[in-house]
Enzyme design. Structure first.
Site, PDB file in Angstrom:
ATOM      1  N   TRP A  11       0.819  -1.200   0.000  1.00 52.06           N
ATOM      2  CA  TRP A  11       0.000   0.000   0.000  1.00 52.06           C
ATOM      3  C   TRP A  11       0.856   1.253   0.000  1.00 52.06           C
ATOM      4  CZ3 TRP A  11      -4.036   1.491  -2.027  1.00 52.06           C
ATOM      5  CH2 TRP A  11      -4.828   2.540  -1.555  1.00 52.06           C
ATOM      6  N   ARG A  31      13.034   0.826   5.837  1.00 49.35           N
ATOM      7  CA  ARG A  31      14.175   0.477   6.688  1.00 49.35           C
ATOM      8  C   ARG A  31      15.271  -0.206   5.870  1.00 49.35           C
ATOM      9  NH1 ARG A  31      12.512   1.211  11.881  1.00 49.35           N
ATOM     10  NH2 ARG A  31      10.255   1.102  12.265  1.00 49.35           N
ATOM     11  N   LYS A 101      -5.340   0.715   8.733  1.00 48.93           N
ATOM     12  CA  LYS A 101      -6.614   0.471   9.412  1.00 48.93           C
ATOM     13  C   LYS A 101      -6.382  -0.445  10.595  1.00 48.93           C
ATOM     14  CE  LYS A 101      -8.615   0.770   4.822  1.00 48.93           C
ATOM     15  NZ  LYS A 101      -9.149   0.013   3.667  1.00 48.93           N
ATOM     16  N   GLY A 130     -10.742   3.575   2.916  1.00 45.69           N
ATOM     17  CA  GLY A 130     -11.696   3.189   1.894  1.00 45.69           C
ATOM     18  C   GLY A 130     -11.222   2.038   1.040  1.00 45.69           C
ATOM     19  N   LYS A 185     -13.811  -3.715   9.370  1.00 48.32           N
ATOM     20  CA  LYS A 185     -14.104  -4.416   8.124  1.00 48.32           C
ATOM     21  C   LYS A 185     -13.067  -5.511   7.864  1.00 48.32           C
ATOM     22  CE  LYS A 185     -10.838  -2.861   5.183  1.00 48.32           C
ATOM     23  NZ  LYS A 185     -10.070  -3.576   4.137  1.00 48.32           N
ATOM     24  N   ASP A 237     -16.494  -0.867   1.682  1.00 50.90           N
ATOM     25  CA  ASP A 237     -15.230  -1.577   1.470  1.00 50.90           C
ATOM     26  C   ASP A 237     -15.432  -3.098   1.430  1.00 50.90           C
ATOM     27  OD1 ASP A 237     -12.519  -2.015   1.165  1.00 50.90           O
ATOM     28  OD2 ASP A 237     -11.917  -0.862   2.909  1.00 50.90           O
ATOM     29  N   SER A 247      -7.890  -9.775  -1.345  1.00 57.00           N
ATOM     30  CA  SER A 247      -8.056  -9.378   0.053  1.00 57.00           C
ATOM     31  C   SER A 247      -7.223 -10.280   0.956  1.00 57.00           C
ATOM     32  CB  SER A 247      -9.530  -9.481   0.445  1.00 57.00           C
ATOM     33  OG  SER A 247      -9.680  -9.366   1.850  1.00 57.00           O
ATOM     34  N   ASN A 249      -7.169 -10.291   4.208  1.00 50.95           N
ATOM     35  CA  ASN A 249      -7.957 -10.780   5.339  1.00 50.95           C
ATOM     36  C   ASN A 249      -8.870 -11.935   4.926  1.00 50.95           C
ATOM     37  OD1 ASN A 249      -7.444  -8.859   7.772  1.00 50.95           O
ATOM     38  ND2 ASN A 249      -7.604  -7.519   5.994  1.00 50.95           N
ATOM     39  N   GLU A 267      -4.500  -7.591   8.847  1.00 48.40           N
ATOM     40  CA  GLU A 267      -4.668  -6.721  10.015  1.00 48.40           C
ATOM     41  C   GLU A 267      -5.801  -7.184  10.921  1.00 48.40           C
ATOM     42  OE1 GLU A 267      -3.094  -4.383  11.397  1.00 48.40           O
ATOM     43  OE2 GLU A 267      -1.901  -3.244   9.954  1.00 48.40           O
TER      44      GLU A 267
END
Length: 320
Positions: A11, A31, A101, A130, A185, A237, A247, A249, A267
Site C-alpha cells: 500500500w 528500513r 486500518k 476506503g 471491516k 469496502d 483481500s 484478510n 490486520e
C-alpha cells in the site's frame, strides 16, 4: 506538495506511485533491513509495480524533515513504535496522513489518537481510508476513498491535492466512525474467508447485513455516527474485503479454515482482539468478532462456531 511516505509495503508503494503520478514530489522511506526496500533500491520494482525515477528512495528516517506532508503506511500495531522513533526529530507544522486500518490492542486507541498524542500540537493529523487494491489501481481501475480529520482546513487541502481520475476522495465527517468502521471491516473480511473455507459462501449476505449493524452499534456507543458503518469506510469496502481474491484478510480466513499457511499481513487478526476490548469497554455485544476470535485464538471448532453464529438469525434481524 513535498511528501514523504513511510512504509514500503504494497500500500505504501502504491500511494508513492499514485502521488508521483498526479504530480507531487514524493520520497519513499523504508528500513535498511527491509527486503522490500532493498528490492526497490536495486530494481525500483516489487511484485506489483515499478516506481519511476522521479520518486526518491531513502533509508534515512530523518529525511522526513524535508517533507510538508508525511504519509504513514505501516502495521497498525507498530504505529506507537514509529512515533517513538519520530519523536527525537521534533517535527513541527506538518500534516500526517495515516493510510492504515486498525485499533491498538490493549489501549483501544484509534490510530489518529496515537498520532495526536505523540506529535507536537503544531502538526495536523488525517486518515485516508476506503476500498481499493493495488493490483486494480495500478491497472488504472478507479475507486472512491475517504479523507477525514478533526481539522476541516487540512481535510479540504488534502482532498484537493490528492484527487485525480484514479481516486475520487469524499469528505469524511465522523473520525470515530470512519476509523472504527475501517478497522472492523478487516475482521469481517476474515469471517468471510472462513465462510469460503468452510463451503458456506452463501452466508456472506447475512454476514454483511449483520456485520454492518454490529459495527454501527459500537460506533454509536463510542460517540460516532451509526451511518458511518454504511459508508465507504466499512460497508463500502466490503466488495474489496469480503469477495476479492486480493483481500489479505479474506484469504487468511479461508487459509486458516483449510489448515493452509498464509504469511501476508492480515490486520484483522490483530484488530479482532482490540474490537472485543472496545465491546467490553462500551457494553456492546460483537458476536461476529467473538466468533472470529474464538476460532483464531481459542482453537474453537470452526463449524460449530459458525453454525452457532448464524443460528442467532432466528432472532429479529436488527436485534443484538
Amino acid at each position: 506538495m513535498r511528501i514523504c511516505v513511510i512504509g514500503c509495503g504494497r500500500w505504501g508503494s502504491l500511494i508513492t506511485w499514485y502521488l508521483d503520478h498526479i504530480g507531487h514530489e514524493v520520497t519513499l522511506y523504508g528500513r535498511k533491513e527491509s527486503a522490500r526496500m532493498q528490492a526497490f533500491l536495486a530494481t525500483r520494482e516489487n511484485d506489483l509495480l515499478r516506481l519511476p525515477e522521479s520518486v526518491r528512495l531513502t533509508t534515512e528516517l530523518a529525511d522526513v524533515k524535508d517533507a510538508e506532508t508525511v504519509i504513514i503506511s505501516v502495521n497498525s500495531q507498530g504505529l506507537q513504535a514509529l512515533m517513538d522513533e519520530l519523536r527525537p526529530l521534533e517535527l513541527k507544522n506538518k500534516t500526517f496522513v495515516l493510510c492504515m486500518k486498525g485499533i491498538e490492542i490493549g489501549t483501544g486507541r484509534r490510530l489518529s489518537q496515537i498520532a495526536e498524542e505523540n506529535l507536537d500540537s503544531s502538526n495536523r493529523v488525517a486518515v485516508w481510508l476506503g476500498p481499493g487494491h493495488v493490483q486494480e489501481f495500478y491497472r488504472g481501475i478507479p475507486n472512491c476513498m475517504v479523507i477525514d480529520s478533526r481539522d476541516e482546513a487540512t481535510k479540504a487541502r488534502l482532498i484537493e491535492a490528492f484527487s485525480g481520475q484514479l481516486i475520487r476522495f469524499y469528505y469524511g465527517s465522523d473520525l470515530i466512525g470512519n476509523e472504527v468502521g475501517a478497522a472492523a471491516k478487516n475482521v469481517v473480511g476474515i469471517a468471510a474467508g472462513m465462510l469460503d473455507g468452510a463451503g458456506l459462501s452463501s452466508l456472506k449476505g447475512a454476514l454483511m447485513s449483520r456485520g454492518t449493524r454490529e459495527v454501527a452499534r459500537l460506533i454509536h456507543a463510542m460517540g460516532g455516527s451509526e451511518l458511518s458503518a454504511y459508508g465507504l469506510c466499512h460497508l463500502g469496502d466490503y466488495e474489496a474485503t469480503v469477495f476479492s481474491r486480493w483481500s489479505h484478510n479474506r484469504q487468511f480466513g479461508e487459509s486458516f479454515i483449510r489448515g493452509e499457511s498464509y504469511t501476508k499481513l492480515a490486520e484483522g487478526y490483530y484488530t479482532v482482539k482490540a474490537m472485543l476490548e472496545l465491546g467490553e469497554q462500551y457494553g456492546v455485544e460483537l458476536p461476529i468478532c467473538r466468533a472470529v476470535y474464538d476460532i483464531l485464538y481459542e482453537k474453537a471448532n470452526p463449524s460449530e462456531v459458525l453454525q452457532d453464529l448464524f443460528a442467532r438469525g432466528l432472532k429479529g434481524e436488527f436485534e443484538k
